[in-house]
Design a protein around this motif. Structure first.
Motif, PDB file in Angstrom:
ATOM      1  N   ALA A  78      18.721 -15.335 -21.326  1.00 19.09           N
ATOM      2  CA  ALA A  78      20.086 -15.253 -21.789  1.00 19.09           C
ATOM      3  C   ALA A  78      19.983 -14.915 -22.343  1.00 19.09           C
ATOM      4  O   ALA A  78      21.279 -13.761 -22.532  1.00 19.09           O
ATOM      5  N   ASN A  79      19.341 -14.389 -23.741  1.00 15.95           N
ATOM      6  CA  ASN A  79      19.661 -13.106 -24.639  1.00 15.95           C
ATOM      7  C   ASN A  79      19.365 -12.014 -24.677  1.00 15.95           C
ATOM      8  O   ASN A  79      20.300 -11.375 -24.705  1.00 15.95           O
ATOM      9  N   THR A  80      18.361 -12.101 -23.464  1.00 15.82           N
ATOM     10  CA  THR A  80      17.377 -10.605 -23.203  1.00 15.82           C
ATOM     11  C   THR A  80      18.599  -9.954 -21.912  1.00 15.82           C
ATOM     12  O   THR A  80      18.889  -8.965 -22.169  1.00 15.82           O
ATOM     13  N   LEU A  81      19.114 -10.932 -21.520  1.00 12.14           N
ATOM     14  CA  LEU A  81      20.382 -10.551 -20.074  1.00 12.14           C
ATOM     15  C   LEU A  81      20.896 -10.196 -21.181  1.00 12.14           C
ATOM     16  O   LEU A  81      21.948  -8.586 -21.055  1.00 12.14           O
ATOM     17  N   MET A  82      22.767 -11.100 -22.274  1.00  7.55           N
ATOM     18  CA  MET A  82      22.815 -10.432 -22.666  1.00  7.55           C
ATOM     19  C   MET A  82      22.665  -9.098 -23.097  1.00  7.55           C
ATOM     20  O   MET A  82      24.304  -8.278 -23.726  1.00  7.55           O
ATOM     21  N   GLU A  83      22.051  -8.924 -24.326  1.00  4.47           N
ATOM     22  CA  GLU A  83      21.578  -8.047 -24.995  1.00  4.47           C
ATOM     23  C   GLU A  83      21.367  -6.283 -24.127  1.00  4.47           C
ATOM     24  O   GLU A  83      21.843  -5.219 -24.413  1.00  4.47           O
ATOM     25  N   SER A  84      20.524  -6.510 -22.857  1.00  7.97           N
ATOM     26  CA  SER A  84      20.768  -5.727 -22.022  1.00  7.97           C
ATOM     27  C   SER A  84      21.843  -5.006 -21.500  1.00  7.97           C
ATOM     28  O   SER A  84      22.526  -4.219 -21.256  1.00  7.97           O
ATOM     29  N   ALA A  85      22.810  -6.286 -21.052  1.00  2.72           N
ATOM     30  CA  ALA A  85      24.442  -6.034 -20.758  1.00  2.72           C
ATOM     31  C   ALA A  85      24.879  -5.076 -21.472  1.00  2.72           C
ATOM     32  O   ALA A  85      25.654  -4.533 -21.023  1.00  2.72           O
ATOM     33  N   PHE A  86      24.663  -5.455 -23.053  1.00  2.00           N
ATOM     34  CA  PHE A  86      25.866  -4.643 -23.930  1.00  2.00           C
ATOM     35  C   PHE A  86      24.817  -3.313 -23.510  1.00  2.00           C
ATOM     36  O   PHE A  86      25.416  -2.534 -24.083  1.00  2.00           O
ATOM     37  N   ALA A  87      23.973  -3.125 -24.338  1.00  2.00           N
ATOM     38  CA  ALA A  87      23.303  -1.931 -24.035  1.00  2.00           C
ATOM     39  C   ALA A  87      23.252  -0.927 -22.311  1.00  2.00           C
ATOM     40  O   ALA A  87      24.208  -0.005 -23.209  1.00  2.00           O
ATOM     41  N   HIS A  88      23.205  -1.718 -21.107  1.00  2.00           N
ATOM     42  CA  HIS A  88      23.940  -1.213 -20.413  1.00  2.00           C
ATOM     43  C   HIS A  88      26.017  -0.692 -20.236  1.00  2.00           C
ATOM     44  O   HIS A  88      25.818   0.709 -20.143  1.00  2.00           O
TER      45      HIS A  88
END
Length: 133
Positions: A78-88
């Motif tokens: 979940a954290n990595t998905l959130m961080e990846s979406a933020f980067a996107h």
């Protein structure tokens, strides 16, 4: 955070090649979340998230070290998905170290992924060096 040692090893390899690298804060690994009140846990977690999102803002690319976990190859939590979406959302390339395995967020993460390295960090180095030339 399960793979903080491996992430820091990747960081060393990138730093040795002249790149600036931001990694998650190691002290989060040692937090005994069960010993905190709900308010303390929420406050502390938000602080870690905010600091990490600030590091992403200061980045040119986000490398997701998606090692195997929970019997899932290329696992993303979940954290990595959130961080990846933020980067996107910041128009930063999201690069996966490994191909995604079957998991609930597979479609979402695949849709914002710039490239997959197949475990080959040198492929990222070629991309970064090409972008910096």
């Amino acid at each position: 955070m399960t793979f903080i040692d491996a992430v820091e090893e990747l960081a060393v390899r990138l730093i040795e090649r002249g790149h600036t690298v931001h990694t998650p804060h190691r002290e989060e690994v040692a937090v005994n979340w069960a010993a905190l009140t709900e308010g303390e846990a929420l406050s502390r977690k938000r602080g870690y998230i905010d600091r990490h999102l600030d590091l992403i803002r200061a980045s040119d690319v986000v490398l997701v070290a998606n090692y195997d976990k929970h019997s899932v190859s290329g696992y993303v939590g979940a954290n990595t998905l959130m961080e990846s979406a933020f980067a996107h959302a910041l128009n930063l390339p999201v690069v996966l170290l490994f191909q995604l395995g079957e998991q609930p967020c597979q479609l979402e993460l695949a849709s914002i992924t710039h490239s997959v390295l197949g475990g080959d960090l040198d492929a990222l180095l070629l991309h970064l060096n090409g972008a910096n030339s």
